[in-house]
Scaffold this motif. Structure first.
Motif, PDB file in Angstrom:
ATOM      1  N   LEU A   1      -6.442   4.675  -2.385  1.00 27.70           N
ATOM      2  CA  LEU A   1      -6.258   3.221  -2.365  1.00 27.70           C
ATOM      3  C   LEU A   1      -5.118   2.854  -1.427  1.00 27.70           C
ATOM      4  N   GLY A   2      -4.028   3.631  -1.528  1.00 25.58           N
ATOM      5  CA  GLY A   2      -2.881   3.371  -0.672  1.00 25.58           C
ATOM      6  C   GLY A   2      -3.175   3.655   0.787  1.00 25.58           C
ATOM      7  N   ILE A   3      -3.776   4.808   1.060  1.00 21.51           N
ATOM      8  CA  ILE A   3      -4.019   5.213   2.451  1.00 21.51           C
ATOM      9  C   ILE A   3      -4.981   4.243   3.137  1.00 21.51           C
TER      10      ILE A   3
ATOM     11  N   GLN B   1       2.928   6.078  -5.547  1.00 25.01           N
ATOM     12  CA  GLN B   1       2.391   6.284  -6.900  1.00 25.01           C
ATOM     13  C   GLN B   1       1.487   7.502  -6.951  1.00 25.01           C
ATOM     14  N   GLY B   2       0.591   7.586  -5.971  1.00 28.77           N
ATOM     15  CA  GLY B   2      -0.342   8.703  -5.924  1.00 28.77           C
ATOM     16  C   GLY B   2       0.399  10.024  -5.802  1.00 28.77           C
ATOM     17  N   LEU B   3       1.409  10.064  -4.903  1.00 28.23           N
ATOM     18  CA  LEU B   3       2.168  11.299  -4.713  1.00 28.23           C
ATOM     19  C   LEU B   3       2.910  11.676  -5.990  1.00 28.23           C
TER      20      LEU B   3
ATOM     21  N   ASN C   1       0.820  -1.207   0.000  1.00 28.58           N
ATOM     22  CA  ASN C   1       0.000   0.000   0.000  1.00 28.58           C
ATOM     23  C   ASN C   1       0.852   1.255   0.000  1.00 28.58           C
ATOM     24  N   LEU C   2       2.050   1.137   0.590  1.00 30.61           N
ATOM     25  CA  LEU C   2       2.983   2.267   0.535  1.00 30.61           C
ATOM     26  C   LEU C   2       3.309   2.587  -0.921  1.00 30.61           C
TER      27      LEU C   2
ATOM     28  N   PHE D   1      -5.183   6.912  -6.508  1.00 28.65           N
ATOM     29  CA  PHE D   1      -4.077   6.077  -6.033  1.00 28.65           C
ATOM     30  C   PHE D   1      -3.839   6.319  -4.542  1.00 28.65           C
ATOM     31  N   LEU D   2      -3.823   7.605  -4.166  1.00 30.51           N
ATOM     32  CA  LEU D   2      -3.572   7.954  -2.771  1.00 30.51           C
ATOM     33  C   LEU D   2      -4.589   7.286  -1.854  1.00 30.51           C
TER      34      LEU D   2
ATOM     35  N   LEU E   1       1.379   2.204  -3.426  1.00 25.18           N
ATOM     36  CA  LEU E   1       0.243   2.936  -3.984  1.00 25.18           C
ATOM     37  C   LEU E   1       0.282   4.406  -3.576  1.00 25.18           C
ATOM     38  N   ILE E   2       0.644   4.641  -2.294  1.00 30.45           N
ATOM     39  CA  ILE E   2       0.708   6.029  -1.827  1.00 30.45           C
ATOM     40  C   ILE E   2       1.783   6.779  -2.610  1.00 30.45           C
TER      41      ILE E   2
END
Lengths: 390, 401
Positions: free
Chosen positions: B196-198, A363-365, A357-358, B193-194, A360-361
């Motif tokens: 999903l990750g969080i 990636q999002g950032l 999940n890190l 994405f954020l 994914l975070i």
């Protein structure tokens, strides 16, 4: 348009990207996102440095260091093969998204096109078992590429004819592909394996003759197959197509400004269809390579949990839709995904389920900051001002 | 007498090709409906007659210039005939399993998160900010809703926490979209994405990826007195979840706020022509921030409905599974209008509910039926809706001068 100076147009953004230092921007954002990810690790009480070290080792990139030797080296090689397998699929699906962006289309449908490609490769590969090996491989790959193109072409065609928004139609096509694919390989489906008394929702395997040649590593342990070179070749094709052909010029012209392109005599609607077809071909090819290279058979869970097409959006955005950029960002995300997988990450350093999940975070950032080119330009200008001041 | 007919507004209204087209579509639905419970006409004659009437109305609208609507009604008539005749052929037993009044109830169950999501999208996009991050904001609502309901021991706390989380994520999107003038589609993707990750991260950190305690406080159902026992209507709307009713109210409130109040006019002005809005003294940034954050809170409410509403306090990783995108599709389908989006959400909810019941006919195709809502939406978007017109400044960053 009074708002030209706000850089809302594609042309404006590209110019901005140039002014903001070309490759420096994406690299900076990636580093920045990794830094922020480190704070998340810190917040959960783990050591960010050793965590990143473990992710790096898990991705197998430490193979590149000559001082890693012995069993650690062969272990690193296996990991790196995993990373590059993922990179292959991410490069191809990333190109599928990129080519759409360059034409002003947002292709969220890479996932569906990838699934359609893998299903067709699976179907061809697991039937016609008496066929000549190389011909069989070519047929399977061609079928996957063409059906991927046709599937994405539906979205292009709908946009061209009825004006249906490609974001909606590609999302719908994604889910249709997921459910039809699950039905085909699932319980009682046409492609389901009959080996276990037809009780397991998994497809038959492709014929061994269709397996792509593994040139590095153990074929049984998912070594790296020649599909990797397909991805590299696709990058070259992409660059040449966009920058050296009439179609590529038309495609980019439509992406810059469809109205202007129309005045210049470019058939905008037809360009949309062609662009989507090219995108689908890339993603379909990715599906074929994964099936023939290392998956060999597909289960319902494989189809329903695959995220390649969505991660490819991040790949395209970080790579700024350029061939070289797509390659490096695919490598980055491939390494992150492999490095944080339950199998590869040292669980004593950081929990792999958290690390996934890190990723994914991060990636999002990355995507968040890459999108903010105004922020980048501001930082860049600050830097210049500092230089003037000193 | 003839002058009366010509001047009569009702008659003129009926002669309008648009009315004919809409009536045609309605009749096409009716053609199929007469063969289903509770009417259950067993002779194929009835659906055929009604369907032909629908097709004629559609044709008349099409010949008078309303091509898309007219041909849509024509097709609705033909499809109504086919489905209606098929229904008269199928056994009454199967029909009564699939088409019960509770089908309506489950239509609302599946459409509610989409209604919240699409109203959220309408607020954001009417103010000029594309919100493709609805999916992520919904997911935040789903997870933090369970968390709040678990730790706060009350579903009301859950809803508050969910809306707070969705609003915070929306604030990130708003900051990048409005102040940093980032590409809004890219920003929205990042937000997804954020989220999903969080949510995944904290789901594993706080609950080990599975251990949400059983018996988390959930949003109650509303059991309507008396009505609950009525035939047909009782099973359909007698005991719906509280949030389902809230979603109905939200549609009306959204319509009223956007189209009947000064604040709604300002919101729409920011979405159509921010420069003009700015010139007359509207604070474009403030309006956009407000709308995006509100959008995040509403989407989160839809997410909370998934986990602590009809989900019964359960949460699974990536629980929204694309519903935010479907809500986005419903919004575009409805042409950025509340009632249009509501209709689209109902269509989608209905076909999802149907997909869960159709296996009565063919068990082996159960998985295939899951694709039905998406196929229907694709056809509807391409065939009936076609080229939609977003707010003029949707997705365009605005820079104050």
């Amino acid at each position: 348009m009074a708002e030209q100076d706000d850089a809302p147009t594609v042309a404006g953004r590209l110019a901005l990207a140039q002014r903001a230092g070309g490759a420096a921007g994406p690299v900076l954002t990636a580093v920045f996102a990794l830094l922020l990810g480190g704070f998340v690790v810190l917040a959960t009480g783990a050591n960010p440095l050793s965590t990143y070290r473990a992710i790096f080792d898990g991705s197998g990139l430490n193979w590149l260091f000559p001082w890693v030797s012995g069993s650690a080296r062969s272990f690193a090689a296996t990991n790196l093969q995993q990373t590059l397998l993922l990179t292959t699929a991410l490069v191809l699906c990333g190109l599928a998204v990129s080519v759409g962006f360059r034409c002003g289309l947002f292709n969220i449908g890479g996932q569906g096109q990838y699934i359609v490609g893998s299903i067709f490769a699976l179907w061809i590969g697991s039937s016609f078992v008496t066929m000549n090996g190389p011909l069989h491989v070519v047929l399977a790959i061609a079928a996957a590429t063409l059906t991927g193109a046709a599937y994405a072409g539906i979205a292009g065609l709908l946009k061209a004819i009825t004006g249906a928004h490609e974001v909606i139609s590609t999302i719908m096509l994604n889910w249709i592909a997921v459910w039809v694919g699950s039905w085909l390989v699932g319980q009682g489906g046409a492609l389901q394996s009959h080996a276990n008394g037809a009780s397991v929702p998994i497809s038959s395997a492709v014929a061994p003759a269709t397996h792509l040649h593994v040139f590095w590593g153990n074929p049984v342990l998912q070594g790296l197959d020649v599909g990797f070179f397909f991805a590299l070749a696709a990058l070259v094709v992409y660059a040449v197509l966009l920058n050296r052909t009439t179609l590529g010029f038309e495609l980019r012209a439509v992406g810059f400004n469809p109205e202007a392109a129309r005045y210049a005599g470019i058939a905008v609607a037809r360009t949309y269809v062609k662009t989507m077809a090219i995108a689908g071909a890339f993603a379909g090819l990715a599906g074929a390579i994964d099936v023939l290279g290392w998956e060999f058979q597909l289960g319902v869970t494989d189809i329903q949990t695959s995220q390649i097409g969505f991660i490819a959006i991040a790949v395209a955005v970080l790579g700024r839709n350029r061939a070289l950029g797509v390659f490096f960002s695919a490598l980055l995300f491939g390494a992150l995904l492999t490095g944080t997988s339950t199998r590869n990450l040292d669980a004593t350093v950081f929990r792999p389920d958290l690390a996934g999940n890190l990723t994914l975070i991060i990636q999002g950032l990355v995507v968040l900051f890459v999108g903010a080119d105004v922020l980048m330009l501001w930082l860049w200008n600050r830097r210049r001002r500092l230089r003037v001041a000193t | 007498m003839s002058t009366f007919a010509l001047d009569n507004p009702v008659w003129n209204r009926l002669r309008d090709p648009r009315t004919a087209g809409i009536a045609g579509i309605v009749l096409g639905v009716v053609a199929c409906f007469v063969a289903l419970p509770p009417i259950t006409a067993r002779s194929p004659l009835y659906p055929v007659l009604v369907g032909i009437a629908a097709a004629i109305l559609g044709l008349s609208a099409a010949l008078r210039g309303l091509r898309r609507l007219g041909w849509g009604a024509f097709a609705a008539g033909l499809i109504g005939i086919v489905l209606g005749v098929l229904a008269t052929r199928s056994s009454e037993g199967n029909l009564s399993i699939v088409f019960t009044a509770s089908l309506i109830a489950s239509m609302f169950v599946f459409s509610t998160p989409l209604v919240f999501g699409s109203m959220a999208g309408i607020f954001s996009e009417r103010s000029g900010v594309v919100n493709i991050g609805l999916e992520g904001m919904m997911l935040m609502g789903a997870f933090w809703g369970v968390y709040g309901a678990d730790k706060g021991k009350s579903w009301a706390v859950g809803i508050l926490v969910a809306m707070l989380a969705g609003g915070l994520l929306a604030l990130v999107h708003a900051y990048f979209a409005i102040h940093l003038r980032a590409d809004q589609i890219v920003g929205g993707t990042a937000v997804n994405f954020l989220a999903l990750g969080i949510t995944g991260y904290f789901f594993f950190q706080l609950y080990n990826g599975q251990d949400i305690p059983i018996g988390v406080s959930t949003i109650p159902d509303v059991h309507l007195p008396y009505i609950r026992h009525w035939k047909y209507i009782g099973p359909a709307i007698g005991s719906l979840n509280l949030l389902v009713w809230v979603s109905f109210a939200l549609v009306i409130v959204t319509w009223f706020v956007l189209f009947k109040t000064p604040i709604g006019l300002r919101i729409r002005a920011c979405g159509e022509h921010p420069r003009a809005a700015d010139t007359v003294g509207i604070n474009v940034y403030a309006i956009r921030y407000g709308c995006v954050v509100l959008s995040g809170m509403l989407a989160a409410l839809g997410g909370a409905y998934l986990s602590i509403g009809f989900g019964g306090g359960a949460y699974t990783d990536n629980m929204t599974a694309g519903r935010g995108f479907i809500a986005l599709a419903a919004m575009i389908f409805g042409n950025w209008r509340p009632f249009g989006a509501f209709g689209a959400a109902l269509l989608f909810g209905f076909s999802t509910a149907l997909a869960y019941r159709l296996p009565a006919y063919s068990g082996s195709a159960a998985t295939l039926f899951q694709a039905l809502p998406y196929v229907l939406t694709l056809i509807a978007v391409a065939g009936v809706v076609g080229r939609t017109v977003p707010p003029a400044a949707d997705g365009k960053p605005y820079k104050k001068q």
